[in-house]
Structure formats: C-alpha cells, structure tokens
Write a protein that holds these residues in place. Structure first.
Motif, PDB file in Angstrom:
ATOM      1  N   GLY A  86      55.475  11.655 -49.649  1.00  0.00           N
ATOM      2  CA  GLY A  86      56.495  12.695 -49.242  1.00  0.00           C
ATOM      3  C   GLY A  86      58.014  12.074 -49.224  1.00  0.00           C
ATOM      4  N   SER A  87      58.260  11.034 -49.824  1.00  0.00           N
ATOM      5  CA  SER A  87      59.634  10.396 -49.753  1.00  0.00           C
ATOM      6  C   SER A  87      60.856  11.603 -50.230  1.00  0.00           C
ATOM      7  CB  SER A  87      59.787   9.231 -50.566  1.00  0.00           C
ATOM      8  OG  SER A  87      58.899   8.295 -50.044  1.00  0.00           O
ATOM      9  N   THR A  88      60.395  12.191 -51.383  1.00  0.00           N
ATOM     10  CA  THR A  88      61.419  13.176 -51.851  1.00  0.00           C
ATOM     11  C   THR A  88      61.867  14.377 -50.560  1.00  0.00           C
ATOM     12  OG1 THR A  88      60.725  13.066 -54.205  1.00  0.00           O
ATOM     13  CG2 THR A  88      62.052  14.821 -53.678  1.00  0.00           C
ATOM     14  N   LEU A  89      60.776  14.882 -49.983  1.00  0.00           N
ATOM     15  CA  LEU A  89      60.692  15.846 -48.990  1.00  0.00           C
ATOM     16  C   LEU A  89      61.286  15.188 -47.732  1.00  0.00           C
ATOM     17  CD1 LEU A  89      57.218  17.421 -49.767  1.00  0.00           C
ATOM     18  CD2 LEU A  89      59.263  17.748 -50.685  1.00  0.00           C
ATOM     19  N   VAL A  90      60.937  14.163 -47.445  1.00  0.00           N
ATOM     20  CA  VAL A  90      61.717  13.503 -46.151  1.00  0.00           C
ATOM     21  C   VAL A  90      63.174  13.570 -46.519  1.00  0.00           C
ATOM     22  CG1 VAL A  90      61.865  11.350 -44.917  1.00  0.00           C
ATOM     23  CG2 VAL A  90      59.545  12.269 -45.553  1.00  0.00           C
ATOM     24  N   ALA A  91      63.452  12.789 -47.722  1.00  0.00           N
ATOM     25  CA  ALA A  91      64.982  12.580 -47.918  1.00  0.00           C
ATOM     26  C   ALA A  91      65.582  13.942 -47.917  1.00  0.00           C
ATOM     27  CB  ALA A  91      65.033  12.020 -49.117  1.00  0.00           C
ATOM     28  N   ALA A  92      65.003  15.053 -48.499  1.00  0.00           N
ATOM     29  CA  ALA A  92      65.685  16.451 -48.548  1.00  0.00           C
ATOM     30  C   ALA A  92      65.915  16.842 -47.085  1.00  0.00           C
ATOM     31  CB  ALA A  92      64.642  17.247 -49.145  1.00  0.00           C
ATOM     32  N   GLN A  93      64.870  16.815 -46.317  1.00  0.00           N
ATOM     33  CA  GLN A  93      64.899  17.395 -44.901  1.00  0.00           C
ATOM     34  C   GLN A  93      65.947  16.411 -44.122  1.00  0.00           C
ATOM     35  OE1 GLN A  93      61.316  18.680 -43.301  1.00  0.00           O
ATOM     36  NE2 GLN A  93      61.681  17.708 -41.066  1.00  0.00           N
ATOM     37  N   MET A  94      66.251  15.320 -44.440  1.00  0.00           N
ATOM     38  CA  MET A  94      67.233  14.274 -43.692  1.00  0.00           C
ATOM     39  C   MET A  94      68.525  15.023 -44.142  1.00  0.00           C
ATOM     40  SD  MET A  94      65.414  10.433 -44.320  1.00  0.00           S
ATOM     41  CE  MET A  94      66.940   9.827 -43.668  1.00  0.00           C
TER      42      MET A  94
ATOM     43  N   ALA B 130      52.640  13.564 -41.610  1.00  0.00           N
ATOM     44  CA  ALA B 130      52.928  12.975 -40.412  1.00  0.00           C
ATOM     45  C   ALA B 130      54.285  12.596 -40.517  1.00  0.00           C
ATOM     46  CB  ALA B 130      52.175  11.802 -40.320  1.00  0.00           C
ATOM     47  N   ARG B 131      55.160  12.042 -41.664  1.00  0.00           N
ATOM     48  CA  ARG B 131      56.227  11.569 -41.717  1.00  0.00           C
ATOM     49  C   ARG B 131      57.326  12.744 -41.646  1.00  0.00           C
ATOM     50  NH1 ARG B 131      57.223   8.813 -47.458  1.00  0.00           N
ATOM     51  NH2 ARG B 131      59.523   7.994 -46.110  1.00  0.00           N
ATOM     52  N   LEU B 132      56.908  13.784 -42.173  1.00  0.00           N
ATOM     53  CA  LEU B 132      57.902  15.247 -42.196  1.00  0.00           C
ATOM     54  C   LEU B 132      57.966  15.605 -40.608  1.00  0.00           C
ATOM     55  CD1 LEU B 132      56.848  16.803 -45.388  1.00  0.00           C
ATOM     56  CD2 LEU B 132      59.159  16.134 -44.938  1.00  0.00           C
ATOM     57  N   ASN B 133      56.927  15.615 -39.993  1.00  0.00           N
ATOM     58  CA  ASN B 133      56.817  16.013 -38.559  1.00  0.00           C
ATOM     59  C   ASN B 133      57.497  15.117 -37.752  1.00  0.00           C
ATOM     60  OD1 ASN B 133      55.002  18.080 -39.187  1.00  0.00           O
ATOM     61  ND2 ASN B 133      53.146  16.999 -38.727  1.00  0.00           N
ATOM     62  N   GLY B 134      57.542  13.836 -38.125  1.00  0.00           N
ATOM     63  CA  GLY B 134      58.460  12.823 -37.186  1.00  0.00           C
ATOM     64  C   GLY B 134      59.809  13.189 -37.543  1.00  0.00           C
TER      65      GLY B 134
END
Length: 237
Positions: free
Chosen positions: A204-212, A232-236
């Motif tokens: 999920g690194s691309t998506l986590v970075a996008a959401q950030m 879990a990373r995105l939910n956090g």
C-alpha cells in the motif's frame, strides 16, 4: 467508480471494470519477473531471488514474478492497455522496474499506446547489494510517460529526476516494497487532488503516500496477506 478504496483480487477484472477516461495518473510497482540470468533462476520464489540470505522471516512471498521475457511483455500489454483506456487524456504514467526489465518495460509502455517521456531513478544509497569487483546494484528505475500530449502548464512544478532515499526497516512491509517517501515524490507527477491508480498495491505504499498528500486513489492487490497489510496502513492514517 469508488475512490479511496482498495480492491482485492486479480488486476485484470478490476481494471476492466473501470470507466473510460476517469483516472488522473497511473503510478505502480508491478512484479518485475526478474532476479536471475536464466529462466530457472527467474522462476524461484521472491524470497530467494530478492533477499540476501535466500529466506525472509519478516515478509510473505507474492505471485506473478515468475514469467519468462515474452510472457512478461504480453502480460504487461494486457493490463497496460486497460490502464490506457481508463486514464484521462494527458494523464501521466510511472512504472517501477529494475535494470534487467528496463528495455521490456519501455517497450510495453509504448506498445500499449503511451508516449514514453523518460526514466527517473530511485537511488537506494550505498547500504544495499555490495558486489566485490562490480558496480553496486543500488538503483531502481521509473519508466514514465503519458497518455498522448501532456500539458506543461499543470500545477505540479519541476520534479527531480533522481530520488535518493534509504530503505528503513520500520517502513518496509513487503519484500520488494518501496519507501513511502519515495512514493510521495513520484505521486507528485499527478495533478493536485487527482485520482491515482495502483493496480499492484502490495503493502500500500503508493496509496498511503497519496492519502497523506491529499490525492484520491484507487487500488487493487491480489494477495490476501498484503491486502490486509495495506488496508491496515490506510486505516491507520
């Protein structure tokens, strides 16, 4: 099309379900099908190919990394053609690859209809893969381009062509996962607030970075294990 949602399953049915001309950028790290000089080595498990000890107690294996050169090119054309349909005109595309698959990746991007515009570099620094008497294999590459003409006057500024970023174990959730900070750099090719597509989400690194950074996103991951980690990373956040 539901954004900010991580699908679970094979990427082809997922991509086929996307509407035409709906996505602002494709930024993804697909399986390289690399890691060997012959087919026997390439078909070994990722934990053997990509870890120095030949085993990895921290991260699970993943599928799709075993193809020979011709089948890898054909497979890339299948999903890239669907991405071409789903992207908006002028949308940027960024594909991670390594030195072995660099020529195949540039061919696949163009054969799917995209305009090839260059290669950017992720320098993993001197802490990786020492080879006595040889150049250190410390870089991976991003083949990038666009769906047709790409307007210069977009609100993204000038982006660096080389990113120097060490791999931190606290941010490594996948055998071949990219650091979140690396993905934040490459996501900036997308227009502010745009929709970023990653059909190989991994951890999920691309998506986590996008959401950030305030982008919308849509992703897909085949592995149950890594889908759970990414979610879990995105939910956090």
């Amino acid at each position: 099309m539901k954004t900010n949602y991580l699908h679970q399953g094979d990427c082809l049915p997922f991509l086929e379900g996307l509407p035409d001309s709906a996505i602002d950028a494709l930024i993804t790290d697909p399986p390289y099908a690399s890691g060997g000089l012959h087919i026997g080595a390439r078909q070994q498990s990722p934990t053997i190919k990509y870890t120095s000890s030949g085993r990895n107690q921290l991260h699970s294996d993943f599928t799709g990394d075993h193809r020979d050169q011709r089948s890898h090119l054909r497979w890339m054309l299948l999903w890239l053609s669907e991405c071409f349909r789903a992207l908006k005109p002028g949308a940027p595309i960024c594909l991670f690859t390594d030195w072995r698959q660099l020529p195949t990746t540039t061919d696949a991007l163009q054969a799917a209809g995209f305009t090839w515009r260059g290669i950017a570099v992720w320098d993993k620094t001197e802490g990786v893969r020492p080879q006595m008497g040889r150049f250190r294999a410390q870089c991976e590459y991003v083949v990038w381009g666009s769906k047709g003409d790409m307007p210069i006057k977009r609100d993204v500024g000038v982006l660096p062509g080389a990113i120097r970023q060490v791999i931190k174990q606290t941010d490594k959730h996948h055998i071949t996962g990219k650091p979140t900070e690396v993905m934040r750099h490459f996501n900036r090719i997308c227009k502010p607030g745009g929709i970023i597509l990653d059909p190989f989400a991994g951890s999920g690194s691309t998506l986590v970075a996008a959401q950030m950074d305030g982008y919308e996103w849509i992703g897909c991951e085949l592995s149950d294990h890594y889908h759970e980690i990414a979610q879990a990373r995105l939910n956090g956040l």
